[in-house]
Write an enzyme that holds these catalytic residues in place. Sequence first.
Site, PDB file in Angstrom:
ATOM      1  N   ARG A 136       0.817  -1.221   0.000  1.00 47.30           N
ATOM      2  CA  ARG A 136       0.000   0.000   0.000  1.00 47.30           C
ATOM      3  C   ARG A 136       0.847   1.265   0.000  1.00 47.30           C
ATOM      4  NH1 ARG A 136      -3.880  -1.662   4.614  1.00 47.30           N
ATOM      5  NH2 ARG A 136      -2.633  -3.555   4.607  1.00 47.30           N
ATOM      6  N   GLU A 152       5.545 -10.272  15.887  1.00 46.57           N
ATOM      7  CA  GLU A 152       5.050 -10.764  17.168  1.00 46.57           C
ATOM      8  C   GLU A 152       5.368 -12.262  17.305  1.00 46.57           C
ATOM      9  OE1 GLU A 152       1.150  -9.344  17.706  1.00 46.57           O
ATOM     10  OE2 GLU A 152       1.047 -10.019  19.794  1.00 46.57           O
TER      11      GLU A 152
HETATM   12  P1  AMP Z   1       3.525  -2.053  11.593  1.00 49.27           P
HETATM   13  O1  AMP Z   1       4.782  -2.728  11.120  1.00 49.27           O
HETATM   14  O2  AMP Z   1       2.936  -2.713  12.802  1.00 49.27           O
HETATM   15  O3  AMP Z   1       3.687  -0.567  11.782  1.00 49.27           O
HETATM   16  O4  AMP Z   1       2.429  -2.301  10.479  1.00 49.27           O
HETATM   17  C1  AMP Z   1       2.361  -1.492   9.403  1.00 49.27           C
HETATM   18  C2  AMP Z   1       1.844  -2.229   8.179  1.00 49.27           C
HETATM   19  O5  AMP Z   1       0.737  -3.101   8.466  1.00 49.27           O
HETATM   20  C3  AMP Z   1       1.335  -1.209   7.192  1.00 49.27           C
HETATM   21  O6  AMP Z   1       1.914  -1.518   5.931  1.00 49.27           O
HETATM   22  C4  AMP Z   1      -0.168  -1.346   7.170  1.00 49.27           C
HETATM   23  O7  AMP Z   1      -0.592  -1.399   5.841  1.00 49.27           O
HETATM   24  C5  AMP Z   1      -0.488  -2.642   7.902  1.00 49.27           C
HETATM   25  N1  AMP Z   1      -1.439  -2.448   9.047  1.00 49.27           N
HETATM   26  C6  AMP Z   1      -1.142  -2.579  10.361  1.00 49.27           C
HETATM   27  N2  AMP Z   1      -2.200  -2.336  11.142  1.00 49.27           N
HETATM   28  C7  AMP Z   1      -3.221  -2.020  10.306  1.00 49.27           C
HETATM   29  C8  AMP Z   1      -4.603  -1.634  10.489  1.00 49.27           C
HETATM   30  N3  AMP Z   1      -5.158  -1.523  11.708  1.00 49.27           N
HETATM   31  N4  AMP Z   1      -5.331  -1.345   9.395  1.00 49.27           N
HETATM   32  C9  AMP Z   1      -4.788  -1.445   8.157  1.00 49.27           C
HETATM   33  N5  AMP Z   1      -3.512  -1.802   7.916  1.00 49.27           N
HETATM   34  C10 AMP Z   1      -2.728  -2.100   8.949  1.00 49.27           C
END
Ligand code: AMP
Length: 178
Positions: A64, A101
């Site tokens: 995305r 995780e």
């Molecule tokens: P993180 O590594 O935990 O910051 O996760 C970021 C990635 O996971 C991004 O590329 C988002 O597209 C996806 N992501 C994580 N949480 C969500 C959420 N609540 N809604 C949509 N996409 C999410």
Amino acid sequence: MASKELIKNLEDTIENIPDFPIPGIQFKDISPIFLNPKLYESVIEDLVTFSKGKVDAVCGIESRGYLFGIAIAVALEVPFILIRKKGKLPPPIISEKYDLEYGSAEIETREGQIQKGQRILIHDDLLATGGTTEAAANLVEKQGAEVTQFSFLIGLKGLGGDEKLKRFNAEVYHILEY
Ligand code: AMP
């Protein structure tokens, strides 16, 4: 920095889907933005204003992060570099492992596309725990470039994302915060 009107339009457009893909997650679906070209244009304009004159290249995180990242790079007239999940890019590649995780993951870029000393914007649609973004920033630094900016459409509060990015001393911008 974003206008109140843009923030309101995005809030009305982005859909919140509870308990997807697993119980407890509030999934933010950005796909309705693409049904509204004017709104998409306003998002790009806002993200471009944040980065104008401040970066030499944009790195987008699969997948995305590509939807807005390429348009930002084109408007800034700077190169766009894909950061992909393991196994998608042909060699030569540079990779970075990071912990999830449960278990671990790996991201990659084509070697030679990021130049030493470049100021880099890392862009993704959403910042949650920051794990993916931090790994992307490590990957950029491994190649002798400097991450000077991070941008997201959405920042989720309370998951530690902003804290994780602090050590890069870069500007962090999200249009919306939940
Ligand atoms: P993180 O590594 O935990 O910051 O996760 C970021 C990635 O996971 C991004 O590329 C988002 O597209 C996806 N992501 C994580 N949480 C969500 C959420 N609540 N809604 C949509 N996409 C999410």
